[in-house]
Write a protein that holds these residues in place. Sequence first.
Motif, mmCIF file in Angstrom:
data_model
loop_
_atom_site.group_PDB
_atom_site.id
_atom_site.type_symbol
_atom_site.label_atom_id
_atom_site.label_comp_id
_atom_site.label_asym_id
_atom_site.label_seq_id
_atom_site.Cartn_x
_atom_site.Cartn_y
_atom_site.Cartn_z
ATOM 1 N N ASN A 71 0.847 -1.195 0.000
ATOM 2 C CA ASN A 71 0.000 0.000 0.000
ATOM 3 C C ASN A 71 0.887 1.252 0.000
ATOM 4 O O ASN A 71 0.966 1.982 0.993
ATOM 5 N N PRO A 72 1.556 1.495 -1.125
ATOM 6 C CA PRO A 72 2.470 2.651 -1.193
ATOM 7 C C PRO A 72 1.690 3.968 -1.206
ATOM 8 O O PRO A 72 0.716 4.110 -1.944
ATOM 9 N N LEU A 73 2.140 4.904 -0.371
ATOM 10 C CA LEU A 73 1.464 6.202 -0.311
ATOM 11 C C LEU A 73 2.068 7.196 -1.298
ATOM 12 O O LEU A 73 1.353 7.880 -2.027
ATOM 13 N N THR A 74 3.402 7.293 -1.287
ATOM 14 C CA THR A 74 4.120 8.104 -2.262
ATOM 15 C C THR A 74 5.303 7.289 -2.767
ATOM 16 O O THR A 74 5.702 6.284 -2.148
ATOM 17 N N VAL A 75 5.882 7.729 -3.881
ATOM 18 C CA VAL A 75 6.957 6.975 -4.521
ATOM 19 C C VAL A 75 8.233 7.816 -4.548
ATOM 20 O O VAL A 75 8.198 9.002 -4.879
ATOM 21 N N LEU A 76 9.360 7.199 -4.201
ATOM 22 C CA LEU A 76 10.661 7.826 -4.305
ATOM 23 C C LEU A 76 11.303 7.366 -5.606
ATOM 24 O O LEU A 76 11.376 6.158 -5.875
ATOM 25 N N HIS B 277 3.515 13.008 -5.561
ATOM 26 C CA HIS B 277 2.341 13.323 -4.753
ATOM 27 C C HIS B 277 1.715 11.995 -4.289
ATOM 28 O O HIS B 277 2.044 10.929 -4.820
ATOM 29 N N PRO B 278 0.809 12.033 -3.319
ATOM 30 C CA PRO B 278 0.142 10.794 -2.884
ATOM 31 C C PRO B 278 -0.550 10.079 -4.043
ATOM 32 O O PRO B 278 -1.128 10.709 -4.929
ATOM 33 N N LEU B 279 -0.481 8.755 -4.025
ATOM 34 C CA LEU B 279 -1.098 7.941 -5.064
ATOM 35 C C LEU B 279 -2.589 7.776 -4.810
ATOM 36 O O LEU B 279 -3.056 7.838 -3.675
ATOM 37 N N THR B 280 -3.331 7.514 -5.877
ATOM 38 C CA THR B 280 -4.740 7.164 -5.731
ATOM 39 C C THR B 280 -4.843 5.709 -5.274
ATOM 40 O O THR B 280 -3.864 4.948 -5.327
ATOM 41 N N ASP B 281 -6.027 5.296 -4.850
ATOM 42 C CA ASP B 281 -6.229 3.907 -4.430
ATOM 43 C C ASP B 281 -5.908 2.938 -5.563
ATOM 44 O O ASP B 281 -5.273 1.888 -5.341
ATOM 45 N N ALA B 282 -6.339 3.268 -6.779
ATOM 46 C CA ALA B 282 -6.078 2.390 -7.922
ATOM 47 C C ALA B 282 -4.587 2.300 -8.222
ATOM 48 O O ALA B 282 -4.062 1.223 -8.533
ATOM 49 N N GLN B 283 -3.890 3.416 -8.116
ATOM 50 C CA GLN B 283 -2.438 3.412 -8.351
ATOM 51 C C GLN B 283 -1.713 2.616 -7.277
ATOM 52 O O GLN B 283 -0.751 1.886 -7.577
ATOM 53 N N GLN B 284 -2.151 2.735 -6.029
ATOM 54 C CA GLN B 284 -1.541 1.964 -4.948
ATOM 55 C C GLN B 284 -1.672 0.462 -5.214
ATOM 56 O O GLN B 284 -0.715 -0.298 -5.049
ATOM 57 N N GLU B 285 -2.848 0.060 -5.630
ATOM 58 C CA GLU B 285 -3.091 -1.364 -5.871
ATOM 59 C C GLU B 285 -2.254 -1.877 -7.029
ATOM 60 O O GLU B 285 -1.643 -2.950 -6.941
ATOM 61 N N GLN B 286 -2.197 -1.117 -8.122
ATOM 62 C CA GLN B 286 -1.433 -1.552 -9.292
ATOM 63 C C GLN B 286 0.060 -1.620 -8.989
ATOM 64 O O GLN B 286 0.725 -2.617 -9.265
ATOM 65 N N ARG C 97 3.811 14.074 -10.347
ATOM 66 C CA ARG C 97 2.580 13.302 -10.359
ATOM 67 C C ARG C 97 2.844 11.922 -10.952
ATOM 68 O O ARG C 97 3.352 11.810 -12.076
ATOM 69 N N TYR C 98 2.532 10.915 -10.189
ATOM 70 C CA TYR C 98 2.661 9.546 -10.670
ATOM 71 C C TYR C 98 1.485 9.248 -11.596
ATOM 72 O O TYR C 98 0.327 9.503 -11.252
ATOM 73 N N ALA C 99 1.785 8.694 -12.790
ATOM 74 C CA ALA C 99 0.731 8.360 -13.746
ATOM 75 C C ALA C 99 0.451 6.860 -13.751
ATOM 76 O O ALA C 99 -0.687 6.430 -13.536
ATOM 77 N N ARG C 100 1.505 6.059 -13.969
ATOM 78 C CA ARG C 100 1.313 4.602 -14.056
ATOM 79 C C ARG C 100 2.671 3.928 -14.084
ATOM 80 O O ARG C 100 3.703 4.572 -14.278
ATOM 81 N N ALA C 101 2.682 2.625 -13.909
ATOM 82 C CA ALA C 101 3.890 1.822 -14.072
ATOM 83 C C ALA C 101 4.027 1.458 -15.546
ATOM 84 O O ALA C 101 3.049 1.073 -16.200
#
Length: 273
Positions: free
Chosen positions: A146-151, A168-177, A246-250
Amino acid sequence: MQLQINGELIVWERGRTNFALLQRRVTAGRALLRLAHDYPAHYVLFDLLADTGGEVVLGLPLSERRARLERLLVDAPTQLTLTPQTTDMQQVSDWLVDWTVAAGIEGVVTKRLDSRYTPGRRGWWKFRTRLVTEAIVGGVTGSIRNPLTVLLGRFDRRGRLRYTGRTHPLTDAQQEQLGAMLFPLNPLQQRTATVVHPWPEPLPAAWSGQLERSEPLRYVQVEPLVVAEIDADVAFEHGRWRHRVRYARARQDVSVFDVPLLLGEEGSYFGEP
């Protein structure tokens, strides 16, 4: 009442604004005078609030306040400069496409020429120049699942993974992915790993380049094998994004070795030896 103006301090380094060099003055101590000499600050003026005689001009339209400010700066030293202004949309487009990227300026601000200055109210709009790019996931706050932010990081020209910023903080969907793709760092395997993770834990406070966080950042190190697509502004200095991205996707279709290299002078990164 005396002259009152609105503006911002900046420091130039090799034709780009450098917030880190300005920030270093806060803790420079005995090195402050040398730092100010080597990297002098400039004050960029945005607006006039009270004229030289103490006359409050908040109720005047921006066009008149600007005209008065121009007259005040006729014989001003080069360290005092007026921010450029235009009503030509082609000029604005050129600034956003060329000048902001080259100079590390965040974007442009728009105001109405007939607008008054109202304290406490935002009578302007900022348009930032943003870039879509990639970086390597090197750690997360929260937990792996359950990552909140990414380094984030990028390789320098020596092949070393350098810390470049935080999201910035990830969305729930981004955290799961993202959480399903990460693996905890195994220190025993680092000597033989293809990609070595060199960042300390916790992350030193100075690495963030921000004044509001004075303590080290606790985070979870992960195997640096995942590429993230991010949306970032052009304020990039000393190998780091000044603001959170802003994190978009992996990007599962991109290898970490396909991520753009971190170009710059090795050893000159803010907060690193």
